[in-house]
Enzyme design. Structure first.
Site, short mmCIF file in Angstrom:
data_model
loop_
_atom_site.label_atom_id
_atom_site.label_comp_id
_atom_site.label_asym_id
_atom_site.label_seq_id
_atom_site.Cartn_x
_atom_site.Cartn_y
_atom_site.Cartn_z
N ASP A 115 44.79 -57.58 -18.80
CA ASP A 115 44.19 -56.64 -17.84
C ASP A 115 44.59 -55.25 -18.31
O ASP A 115 45.38 -55.11 -19.26
CB ASP A 115 44.75 -56.91 -16.42
N SER A 116 44.08 -54.23 -17.62
CA SER A 116 44.46 -52.87 -17.97
C SER A 116 45.87 -52.53 -17.46
O SER A 116 46.43 -51.52 -17.86
CB SER A 116 43.47 -51.89 -17.35
N CYS A 151 40.54 -59.24 -15.57
CA CYS A 151 40.10 -57.87 -15.29
C CYS A 151 38.61 -57.91 -15.01
O CYS A 151 37.83 -58.41 -15.85
CB CYS A 151 40.41 -57.00 -16.51
N GLU A 153 48.43 -49.33 -9.01
CA GLU A 153 49.39 -49.12 -10.11
C GLU A 153 50.58 -48.31 -9.61
O GLU A 153 51.70 -48.46 -10.07
CB GLU A 153 48.73 -48.36 -11.27
N CYS A 210 37.73 -56.50 -8.44
CA CYS A 210 38.72 -55.91 -9.34
C CYS A 210 40.03 -56.63 -9.05
O CYS A 210 40.40 -56.81 -7.88
CB CYS A 210 38.86 -54.42 -9.05
N HIS A 215 42.98 -55.75 -9.21
CA HIS A 215 44.03 -54.99 -8.52
C HIS A 215 43.90 -55.14 -6.99
O HIS A 215 44.88 -54.93 -6.27
CB HIS A 215 43.92 -53.49 -8.85
#
Ligand code: DGL
Length: 257
Positions: free
Chosen positions: A10-11, A73, A152, A182, A184
């Site tokens: 993932d990022s 992701c 994040e 997403c 996240h």
């Protein structure tokens, strides 16, 4: 039996919501996780950049001898999965198809919302795939570009998170289900559920974990695995956020992608 690890990327910290579900369902599988924190966020980048970054991430994981790759992701799934599937022989799983399989089997879900990054919504991948595979389905999309950076940062349960989510969700019609497009976003699941109490909130990680359990050649390991977690840049809040999510201390290593 295949004792090689499962690779995921993932990022940043978002893919850990998928990692958590996989660990719960197949705890003895060893996982190699790569968070491309150096290039976060993916959501605002072009399709071409996402494809290039995804290829680098996959090459890194293949060097670690993984048996399958999970693109944990939404942005990379929606914009790079088709391209990378044509390049690599290793099985590559994204977050969209396992989720659609679930929705297909639940006939009552006809009005579906999707919240995701700008890149994912721009690609229209969820809507195209849902409408191609399910008759008479209505899809309502909403990009939520602030949520992944807030996750994040660890801002997942404060007043600002509440207000931001309220604002993003306010225009949806009555929905039977809302896809967290997403990875996240499951970090905000409690707030989202409070905001939409009569809507099923779909966490794609749960669907991927089930897919892995039934479709991947699992290892014969008898004990819980010691996973490896790599970040391309360690100057970030990953440890704090991962602790909130996993309730355990993880060790991170620098991954040179
Ligand atoms: N976790 C990601 C996703 O599922 C990426 C968020 C970002 O990097 O913008 O889309």
């Amino acid at each position: 039996m295949d004792n090689r690890p499962i690779g995921m990327f993932d990022s940043g910290v978002g893919g850990l919501t998928v990692y958590k579900e996989i660990k719960e369902l197949v705890p003895n599988e060893k996982i190699i996780y790569l968070g491309d924190t150096k290039n976060f966020p993916y959501g605002s980048k072009s399709k071409q950049s996402i494809i290039e970054l995804s290829k680098k991430n996959i090459d890194f994981l293949l060097d670690k001898n993984v048996k399958t790759i999970v693109i944990a992701c939404g942005t990379a799934t929606s914009q790079a999965l088709e391209e990378v599937k044509n390049i690599y022989k290793v099985p590559i799983i994204g977050i969209i198809q396992p989720t659609i399989e679930y929705i297909k089997n639940k006939k009552s879900l006809k009005n579906i919302g999707v919240i995701a990054t700008r890149g994912t919504i721009r690609s229209n991948s969820w809507e195209i795939n849902l409408k191609n595979q399910i008759k008479d389905i209505n899809v309502y999309n909403k990009e939520c570009p602030l949520l992944a950076p807030m996750a994040e940062e660890g801002w997942v349960d404060n007043e600002i998170a509440h207000l931001t989510i309220k604002e993003y969700l306010k225009d949806f019609p009555k929905l039977e289900a809302l896809i967290l497009g997403c990875t996240h976003y499951p970090l905000f699941k409690k707030i989202i559920e409070k905001e939409m109490p009569n809507t099923e909130i779909i966490n794609t990680g749960e669907k991927i974990a089930k897919y892995i359990k039934s479709n991947i050649d699992l290892s014969g390991n008898k004990e819980k695995s010691k996973d490896e977690i790599y970040l391309t840049d360690t100057e970030c809040n990953f440890i704090n956020v991962s602790h909130k999510l996993l309730k355990e201390n993880i060790e991170i290593m620098k991954g040179n992608v």
